[in-house]
Motif scaffolding. Structure first.
Motif, short mmCIF file in Angstrom:
data_model
loop_
_atom_site.label_atom_id
_atom_site.label_comp_id
_atom_site.label_asym_id
_atom_site.label_seq_id
_atom_site.Cartn_x
_atom_site.Cartn_y
_atom_site.Cartn_z
N CYS A 230 -24.02 -58.60 4.78
CA CYS A 230 -24.62 -58.73 3.44
C CYS A 230 -25.19 -57.70 2.87
O CYS A 230 -25.50 -56.57 3.19
N ASP A 231 -25.38 -58.19 1.56
CA ASP A 231 -25.85 -57.28 0.71
C ASP A 231 -27.38 -57.39 0.81
O ASP A 231 -28.07 -57.84 1.72
N VAL A 232 -28.14 -56.64 -0.18
CA VAL A 232 -29.86 -56.46 -0.01
C VAL A 232 -30.58 -57.96 -0.26
O VAL A 232 -31.65 -57.98 0.30
N MET A 233 -29.71 -58.80 -0.88
CA MET A 233 -30.34 -60.19 -1.24
C MET A 233 -29.86 -61.25 0.06
O MET A 233 -29.96 -62.46 -0.40
N ASN A 234 -29.25 -60.80 1.10
CA ASN A 234 -28.59 -61.34 2.28
C ASN A 234 -27.52 -62.47 1.92
O ASN A 234 -27.40 -63.63 2.43
N ARG A 235 -26.88 -61.83 0.81
CA ARG A 235 -25.76 -62.58 0.36
C ARG A 235 -24.35 -62.00 1.15
O ARG A 235 -24.28 -60.79 1.03
N VAL A 236 -23.58 -62.86 1.84
CA VAL A 236 -22.37 -62.21 2.40
C VAL A 236 -21.53 -61.67 1.64
O VAL A 236 -21.10 -62.15 0.41
N ASN A 237 -21.41 -60.16 1.66
CA ASN A 237 -20.16 -59.47 0.72
C ASN A 237 -19.24 -58.80 1.63
O ASN A 237 -18.12 -57.95 1.12
N GLU A 238 -19.26 -59.23 2.97
CA GLU A 238 -18.10 -58.44 3.88
C GLU A 238 -17.95 -59.48 4.90
O GLU A 238 -18.74 -59.73 5.71
N ILE A 239 -16.64 -59.82 5.31
CA ILE A 239 -16.15 -60.48 6.35
C ILE A 239 -14.85 -59.78 6.86
O ILE A 239 -13.87 -59.45 6.08
N ASN A 240 -15.02 -59.10 8.08
CA ASN A 240 -14.05 -58.29 8.99
C ASN A 240 -13.87 -58.96 10.06
O ASN A 240 -14.47 -58.73 11.07
N LEU A 241 -12.59 -59.69 10.16
CA LEU A 241 -12.05 -60.40 11.37
C LEU A 241 -10.79 -59.75 11.78
O LEU A 241 -10.10 -60.28 12.32
N ARG A 242 -10.64 -58.31 11.50
CA ARG A 242 -9.36 -57.78 11.73
C ARG A 242 -9.07 -57.95 13.13
O ARG A 242 -9.93 -57.52 14.12
N GLN A 243 -7.99 -58.13 13.62
CA GLN A 243 -7.55 -58.17 15.00
C GLN A 243 -8.30 -58.82 15.89
O GLN A 243 -8.76 -58.33 17.01
N ASN A 244 -8.81 -60.07 15.58
CA ASN A 244 -9.90 -60.67 16.43
C ASN A 244 -9.06 -62.10 16.72
O ASN A 244 -9.85 -63.07 17.30
N ASN A 245 -7.87 -62.31 16.94
CA ASN A 245 -7.14 -63.43 17.49
C ASN A 245 -7.71 -64.62 16.71
O ASN A 245 -7.70 -65.67 17.32
N ILE A 246 -7.67 -64.58 15.44
CA ILE A 246 -7.79 -65.80 14.69
C ILE A 246 -6.49 -66.61 14.32
O ILE A 246 -5.43 -65.95 14.12
N THR A 247 -6.46 -67.86 14.38
CA THR A 247 -5.22 -68.48 14.36
C THR A 247 -5.64 -69.58 13.28
O THR A 247 -6.23 -69.63 12.57
N GLY A 248 -4.87 -70.80 13.47
CA GLY A 248 -4.75 -71.85 12.41
C GLY A 248 -4.46 -71.35 10.91
O GLY A 248 -3.59 -70.60 10.92
N THR A 249 -5.32 -72.16 10.03
CA THR A 249 -5.18 -71.60 8.67
C THR A 249 -6.46 -71.28 8.04
O THR A 249 -7.50 -71.93 8.11
N PHE A 250 -6.51 -69.88 7.60
CA PHE A 250 -7.66 -69.68 6.66
C PHE A 250 -8.20 -70.66 5.73
O PHE A 250 -7.12 -70.80 4.77
N PRO A 251 -9.43 -70.77 5.95
CA PRO A 251 -9.80 -72.23 4.91
C PRO A 251 -10.20 -71.51 3.31
O PRO A 251 -10.71 -70.59 3.22
N ASP A 252 -9.92 -72.52 2.56
CA ASP A 252 -10.16 -72.31 1.20
C ASP A 252 -11.80 -72.26 1.02
O ASP A 252 -12.30 -71.58 0.03
N GLU A 253 -12.61 -72.65 1.88
CA GLU A 253 -14.18 -72.66 1.74
C GLU A 253 -14.70 -71.21 1.64
O GLU A 253 -15.88 -70.98 1.37
N VAL A 254 -13.94 -70.22 2.11
CA VAL A 254 -14.20 -68.72 1.81
C VAL A 254 -14.50 -68.57 0.38
O VAL A 254 -15.27 -67.68 0.06
N THR A 255 -14.03 -69.37 -0.52
CA THR A 255 -14.36 -68.99 -2.08
C THR A 255 -15.71 -69.38 -2.41
O THR A 255 -16.20 -68.97 -3.53
#
Length: 513
Positions: A230-255
């Motif tokens: 997160c940034d200094v305002m506690n807003r999510v600014n990075e998601i790093n799930l590289r090589q973490n065995n995620i499956t399914g379909t990545f969701p639109d809600e990340v927008t």
């Protein structure tokens, strides 16, 4: 039946019989006679009952006189000892004009026969926590709330978790609105990709779920969840799930995180998004880093949505299922800040477009095994190229252009292996004074190795094997291979055709083993 709150609608009919429950009715069931009889009857009862009620009540033959009955001006707080065995002479004049003060705790024995004149004043005083959160999230529900109708949807599961995480009493005190939204968005990622099947994920991957799950879906701030920053305002600014065995379909809600998210890395995972399921990427317009490489993202060519990401500095779409046109004008003409581009491992079946080659800040370009066609003439259009790896494109032919020598100030790493290159190695290649590694093996190059490569003062790898070259390796190169003073660690040519007294190996196969 529920005993916690009144029904929202009145009963349709008044009860036929008085309630036998332990709690009194607040209105009397019967209206007392308005006048007492003049005198008691002393005669014995008739042998047969009358067909209609008398106007006066019949008294027993008890010789003891009874006091006249009194008329109660308000209902009794307790029921009569026993119900009357005869109906009253006159019905009540009209129904009650007001609802009962409070409901009975037990249902009546039989339904009422007519509706009360007025409904209850209002429903229960407060909605449930689910309703509050769902109502709050409706403006952010990407399917207009329809997603919550299916209890098995990942959105419903995310909402259910959020309801246990944020109570109606403390929700607005414990979390800001922005925190509730981003916790919902992250929970959607969890439920959409953790142990969820798709067309390509193996059964073992699905059963295993995410490799790393530290702090996800617990009471800690989401800024401490694995892979989330997160940034200094506690807003999510990075998601790093590289090589973490995620499956399914990545969701639109990340927008929902688009205003603050600048880095998204989900590479090296068996996640599968196809066609319009890829379009959400185009809404993440603040991204400067995007990596979906080595996933099962699928589209007919490079997705046009990527052209919206005008802040991108790093883009990796390599080894996905982006098969088709590169879309230079639609996509790469807009990415003027792009510095690093990896797009190998797909099938584009076209040449590198000028819009891509002319990118003003593109320094690192990797496009191996991509079905490229045409020639290498695009190299002359690249203003600041530093590392260029274009390998395993057998339909990429022609000769190495002389304009490559114009990149003397920037180009330091060049790999053009396993292509269809022909002709001579141009003398101008020696102008690349800062060159450190050059791989040209497995082509159809002819002629001799130009002596101008003596100028490669910083070269540590040079491989031109498996070509049709002849002659002798220049002395300057062997000087770099000096075991005491040189920095050249790897030098490979076809020793039967090219004389070399300082080579580390003579064929690519022996050098690579």
């Amino acid at each position: 039946p529920t005993t916690s709150s009144p029904t929202l609608n009145p009963t349709l009919r008044p009860s036929v019989a008085p309630s036998t429950t332990a709690f009194p009715s607040f209105n009397p069931t019967y209206t007392p006679s308005m006048m007492p009889s003049n005198s008691p009857t002393t005669s014995s009862p008739s042998s047969t009952p009358s067909t209609s009620p008398s106007n006066m009540p019949t008294l027993t033959a008890d010789p003891t006189p009874q006091p006249p009955p009194t008329i109660s001006m308000s209902p009794s707080n307790s029921p009569s000892a026993s119900p009357s065995d005869k109906p009253s002479a006159f019905p009540t004049s009209k129904p009650s004009s007001l609802p009962t003060v409070s409901p009975s705790r037990l249902p009546t024995v039989s339904p009422s026969s007519a509706p009360t004149s007025l409904p209850t004043v209002s429903p229960s005083s407060a909605p449930t926590s689910e309703s509050w959160l769902q109502t709050f999230l409706l403006p952010f529900a990407l399917q207009g709330g329809e997603e919550f109708r299916n209890p098995d949807s990942y959105q419903s599961k995310a909402l259910e978790w959020l309801e246990s995480d944020v109570s109606v009493e403390t929700g607005r005190e414990s979390f800001t609105d922005d925190e509730i939204i981003q916790r919902y968005a992250l929970a959607c990622i969890w439920f959409a990709t953790n142990g969820v099947s798709n067309l390509y994920a193996s059964e073992a991957e699905i059963q295993r779920g995410w490799w790393y799950t530290q702090n996800w879906l617990n009471d800690f701030t989401e800024c401490t969840w694995y892979g989330v920053k997160c940034d200094v305002m506690n807003r999510v600014n990075e998601i790093n799930l590289r090589q973490n065995n995620i499956t399914g379909t990545f969701p639109d809600e990340v927008t929902l995180l688009a205003d603050s998210l600048v880095r998204l890395d989900i590479g090296y995972n068996s996640v599968h998004n196809r066609n319009e399921e890829v379009d959400f990427l185009g809404k993440l317009t603040n991204l400067d880093y995007l990596d979906v490489g080595e996933t099962f993202f699928e589209y007919a060519g490079v997705p046009p949505a990527l052209g919206n990401l005008t802040n991108l500095v790093v883009l990796d779409i390599s080894y996905t299922y982006f098969y088709g046109p590169i879309r230079g004008p639609e996509v790469f003409a807009n990415l003027q800040k792009l510095q690093i581009l990896e797009m190998g491992g797909n099938e584009y079946n076209q040449e590198i477009p000028d819009e891509l080659a002319r990118l003003p800040e593109l320094s690192n370009f990797y496009c191996d095994n991509a079905g490229l066609t045409g020639s290498l003439d695009f190299i002359g259009l690249m203003p600041v190229i530093f590392e260029l790896w274009i390998d395993v494109n057998p339909d990429l032919g022609g000769s190495i252009p002389r304009s490559i020598g114009d990149k003397f100030a920037t180009l330091e790493s060049l790999s053009l292996t396993e292509n269809g290159l022909t002709g001579r190695i141009p003398t101008e290649i020696g102008n690349l004074r800062y060159m450190q590694a050059m791989w040209l093996y497995d082509n159809f190059l002819t002629g001799t190795i130009p002596s101008s490569i003596d100028q490669f003062e910083y070269m540590y790898e040079f491989d031109v094997s498996n070509n049709q070259l002849q002659g002798i390796i220049p002395n300057g190169i062997c000087g770099l291979a000096d075991e005491n003073f040189g920095i050249l660690e790897y030098l490979c040519v076809d020793c039967e055709e090219v004389r070399c007294c300082c080579c580390t190996c003579c064929t690519t196969s022996t050098c690579r083993n």
